[in-house]
Design a protein around this motif. Sequence first.
Motif, PDB file in Angstrom:
ATOM      1  N   PHE A 228      70.808  39.766  36.429  1.00  0.00           N
ATOM      2  CA  PHE A 228      69.020  40.460  36.892  1.00  0.00           C
ATOM      3  C   PHE A 228      68.672  40.003  36.617  1.00  0.00           C
ATOM      4  O   PHE A 228      67.423  39.903  36.643  1.00  0.00           O
TER       5      PHE A 228
ATOM      6  N   TYR B 137      54.613  34.562  31.983  1.00  0.00           N
ATOM      7  CA  TYR B 137      56.148  33.993  31.837  1.00  0.00           C
ATOM      8  C   TYR B 137      56.552  33.967  33.721  1.00  0.00           C
ATOM      9  O   TYR B 137      56.165  34.889  34.693  1.00  0.00           O
TER      10      TYR B 137
ATOM     11  N   LEU C 274      64.780  46.364  41.228  1.00  0.00           N
ATOM     12  CA  LEU C 274      64.063  46.168  40.382  1.00  0.00           C
ATOM     13  C   LEU C 274      63.699  46.195  39.107  1.00  0.00           C
ATOM     14  O   LEU C 274      63.749  45.477  37.948  1.00  0.00           O
TER      15      LEU C 274
ATOM     16  N   GLU D 289      66.682  37.641  38.653  1.00  0.00           N
ATOM     17  CA  GLU D 289      65.840  37.986  39.590  1.00  0.00           C
ATOM     18  C   GLU D 289      64.958  38.868  39.466  1.00  0.00           C
ATOM     19  O   GLU D 289      64.060  39.019  40.242  1.00  0.00           O
ATOM     20  N   GLN D 290      65.037  39.449  38.142  1.00  0.00           N
ATOM     21  CA  GLN D 290      63.934  40.427  38.304  1.00  0.00           C
ATOM     22  C   GLN D 290      62.793  39.628  37.676  1.00  0.00           C
ATOM     23  O   GLN D 290      62.065  39.819  37.794  1.00  0.00           O
TER      24      GLN D 290
ATOM     25  N   GLN E 188      61.151  38.490  40.694  1.00  0.00           N
ATOM     26  CA  GLN E 188      59.715  39.262  41.181  1.00  0.00           C
ATOM     27  C   GLN E 188      58.504  39.853  40.657  1.00  0.00           C
ATOM     28  O   GLN E 188      57.745  39.649  41.050  1.00  0.00           O
ATOM     29  N   PHE E 189      58.812  39.167  39.432  1.00  0.00           N
ATOM     30  CA  PHE E 189      57.798  40.327  38.792  1.00  0.00           C
ATOM     31  C   PHE E 189      57.160  39.332  37.912  1.00  0.00           C
ATOM     32  O   PHE E 189      55.840  39.249  37.046  1.00  0.00           O
ATOM     33  N   GLU E 190      57.378  38.344  37.982  1.00  0.00           N
ATOM     34  CA  GLU E 190      56.800  36.588  37.143  1.00  0.00           C
ATOM     35  C   GLU E 190      55.331  37.433  37.547  1.00  0.00           C
ATOM     36  O   GLU E 190      54.591  37.077  38.355  1.00  0.00           O
ATOM     37  N   THR E 191      54.552  36.761  36.173  1.00  0.00           N
ATOM     38  CA  THR E 191      53.092  37.050  35.961  1.00  0.00           C
ATOM     39  C   THR E 191      52.415  35.580  35.923  1.00  0.00           C
ATOM     40  O   THR E 191      53.250  34.324  35.398  1.00  0.00           O
ATOM     41  N   ARG E 192      51.763  35.578  35.136  1.00  0.00           N
ATOM     42  CA  ARG E 192      50.722  34.403  34.593  1.00  0.00           C
ATOM     43  C   ARG E 192      51.648  33.718  33.501  1.00  0.00           C
ATOM     44  O   ARG E 192      50.842  32.957  33.022  1.00  0.00           O
TER      45      ARG E 192
ATOM     46  N   GLU F 179      48.930  42.600  37.480  1.00  0.00           N
ATOM     47  CA  GLU F 179      48.804  41.201  38.333  1.00  0.00           C
ATOM     48  C   GLU F 179      50.095  39.935  38.146  1.00  0.00           C
ATOM     49  O   GLU F 179      50.714  39.771  36.967  1.00  0.00           O
ATOM     50  N   THR F 180      49.983  40.168  39.327  1.00  0.00           N
ATOM     51  CA  THR F 180      51.258  38.651  39.655  1.00  0.00           C
ATOM     52  C   THR F 180      50.641  37.691  40.748  1.00  0.00           C
ATOM     53  O   THR F 180      48.534  37.585  40.630  1.00  0.00           O
ATOM     54  N   ARG F 181      50.966  36.508  40.627  1.00  0.00           N
ATOM     55  CA  ARG F 181      50.565  35.676  41.888  1.00  0.00           C
ATOM     56  C   ARG F 181      50.381  35.966  43.145  1.00  0.00           C
ATOM     57  O   ARG F 181      49.034  35.419  44.063  1.00  0.00           O
TER      58      ARG F 181
END
Lengths: 465, 465
Positions: B194, B207, A307, B197-198, B201-205, A203-205
């Motif tokens: 990388f 991190y 990625l 960038e990664q 892109q995959f940022e969640t609540r 789950e992301t934003r």
Amino acid sequence: MKLQLALFSSLFLNAYFYFCLFLHHHQPPPSLGWAGSAAREAEAVAAIDCSGHGRAFLDGVLDGGGLPVCECNKCYYGSDCSRLLHDCAADADSGDALFFEAYWQQQAASSAVVVSGWHRMSYFTDGKDDLTIELEKHIRILHQAVGNAVTDGKFIVFGAGSAQLINALVYALSPSNASSSPASVVASAPYYPFYKEQTNQFETRAYGWGGTTSDLANASVSSATNFIEFVTSPNNPDGLFKQPVLGTSAVIFDYAYYWPQYSPILDPADEDVMLFSISKISGHAGSRWAVIKDEGVYERTTNYLSLNTMGVSRDTHLRALKLIKVMIAEKGGEGDIFEFGYRTLKARWSKLHELVSSSSRFSLQQHSAQYCNYFGAIRDPSPGNAPSRTNEEEDHTYAWLKCEWKEDEDCHEALRKGSIISRAGARFEADSRYTRLSLIKTQDDFDLLLKRMQPLVSREEMASS
Amino acid sequence: MKLQLALFSSLFLNAYFYFCLFLHHHQPPPSLGWAGSAAREAEAVAAIDCSGHGRAFLDGVLDGGGLPVCECNKCYYGSDCSRLLHDCAADADSGDALFFEAYWQQQAASSAVVVSGWHRMSYFTDGKDDLTIELEKHIRILHQAVGNAVTDGKFIVFGAGSAQLINALVYALSPSNASSSPASVVASAPYYPFYKEQTNQFETRAYGWGGTTSDLANASVSSATNFIEFVTSPNNPDGLFKQPVLGTSAVIFDYAYYWPQYSPILDPADEDVMLFSISKISGHAGSRWAVIKDEGVYERTTNYLSLNTMGVSRDTHLRALKLIKVMIAEKGGEGDIFEFGYRTLKARWSKLHELVSSSSRFSLQQHSAQYCNYFGAIRDPSPGNAPSRTNEEEDHTYAWLKCEWKEDEDCHEALRKGSIISRAGARFEADSRYTRLSLIKTQDDFDLLLKRMQPLVSREEMASS
């Protein structure tokens, strides 16, 4: 005279030897160079006797003699897997399509592949986005040959693992604008639990799990919500053909089971976002592909993949190509993998059905008959062992078993007490009276399942009488 | 008499034929069965002549004769790759370790592997968490043999692709408690782009990207912030040994380049979370592994992987095992891959260094000398082609080039005008006076790089004089 006879005999022998040496062997098989020892090694491992209840692999643990040990089917043990554990539970849980092992052993010569040490070492292949040109081409040919999907004018994306592409598509269909509300990912019960587990985990934003479509009917949903609906058709676990229910544009059609082994092939699917999995066609874990119409969605998907893993291992590309080539070449002939699959699973289903029908404790799902374009086009429908899709239709992948007896509220638990491991209905957000039995594992798994079902059925007959 | 002579001759011939037929050939090589045709197919493809400027692959596009076409090195073309494009730019951008191709061609017999059609079809292997027992064992043996990492008492996780494990570890080290503030992922510049960038892109609540460590020194940071620090050592792009600077416990040590080809081997690394990549050791894209001390972190990592791709393709396991076995078996001998790598890259570095030193336009990084346990332990340090780590030390993976001339503020652009593609310093959050040149691609790539550097150096000499 004696001398003449001796000479005559000797000359005759000369001629014979000459024939043997130079004529009979005039075309010796070309001797192998660098690939010979790998081939001999693979054949030696394949020849290891595991009693039909296991197999040895090239990368297995070695025994004292330096050969890999037998890896036994569940419940079997011993150095040659010949011994059966007495109280072992039948495991009908996972959808591990090991029944195909026998098929690939029959196709040993055509399906083997030699990977050289220097095979495709680069991060890049000859094709776009790390998919080799030949593999992409053969994926399209396979769909055309089977008639289950329209790929013309669409993009193909190849993903590692059976799960990676699912999340890649959710990502690609989510709003890219950070100010939008997150997309709500939904499915209709019963559904493949992985969709929810994975969406919750990653789950992301931009997206999150939104529940089942029937939950939505009872809730007040903002009209601004973006939905991404998963539609698995035929459905896992119950084998029904499904359609989206929300009417939104972002739908991921998971066609993992839309192949002639498992399902009648109706019209070729022609949706915007379609998922397929090689693990269900051939039994090999580890690769899926998506067929995508919209270029923007395609680009977001490949961006995600680059990625996430930077493409799929080249060994996997090479092997998948070889397997797909065999499937295409054998189509309609003796070695048709779809017919092999259909026949094997139909036989299993019939046995299970017969057993279940002998009592009132359990029932199985039944579907109405539908004509299969794949088999219909290549052979007359006829009874017996020839595939026929014109009679009553069954689902051959999973048995979606219902416990009919009032006290068997938890069907999974009722089976567990009888030493059968199934996948509980609750995991699919279905009634706990249902549970899923996998029919696509090894023959040993299936035989043991029948053996464990027998007393459950008989005992219940006694109890209810 | 004539008859006797004829008989004698004939008998002699028979004896000769008999010898040829039954004695000389008394041990014919065992003829191959099912694996033979795959082996012959692979050898036929390997024998295709691509002039040393390309190679044909088993899964390449077929020509009119049904054989795969040559896939040419960059800037080469023609059916046998013998023609050089006139104005082609030298590409020193990616870290694609193609210089190993020559090594694996030398090791053709020992590194080839036959994948049977039924090889490890299951979702599960004989080992824990989808890693085969033998592969895990040989990863440990390799680290022991090279002396670059302590794996005793630690867990090994095997990941698909070169990138998957990076995010898996970020996930595993992030707070699992939803009420915690998200972890801040950081690195010290210059760093491998990388990571950022990664993470973005995959940022969640749980991190998100937190910038460079030097940004943090200038900002007011809450003491409650959880940091995850990436430390690449030797560092990409500049080859320096690095240490964490924040002093927090969550550090991911990326040791992709801590192998004797690229770096002196000092003490074996003994950190809690370490990353390695097979693509940099052997040149094969597609697999990384992590060595993890804490069981909780290990379990969160494997959990991530199981939901991300459900494990790595078995073909990749099998091939990685074969390659690692060759590396171990050849260690210290003629075919030592680390010595091959060291010698090749040292020769390239020397040539580039000589060219760059001839002008004042560019400069290269230099490191202080350090003793290498790997080569030191197996041979006397001596000048010439024997590896020696006791003299002045250079970085052989990437040239971290600095433009010294005042007007060359953007070094990447200065090279681009001279038809050289490099990776700009700005991508590593470094000064744009720096740019990275990859030295580990094909010999053709390197030769063209030198050719394109030549006029830049000479022209500049003229301009500045």
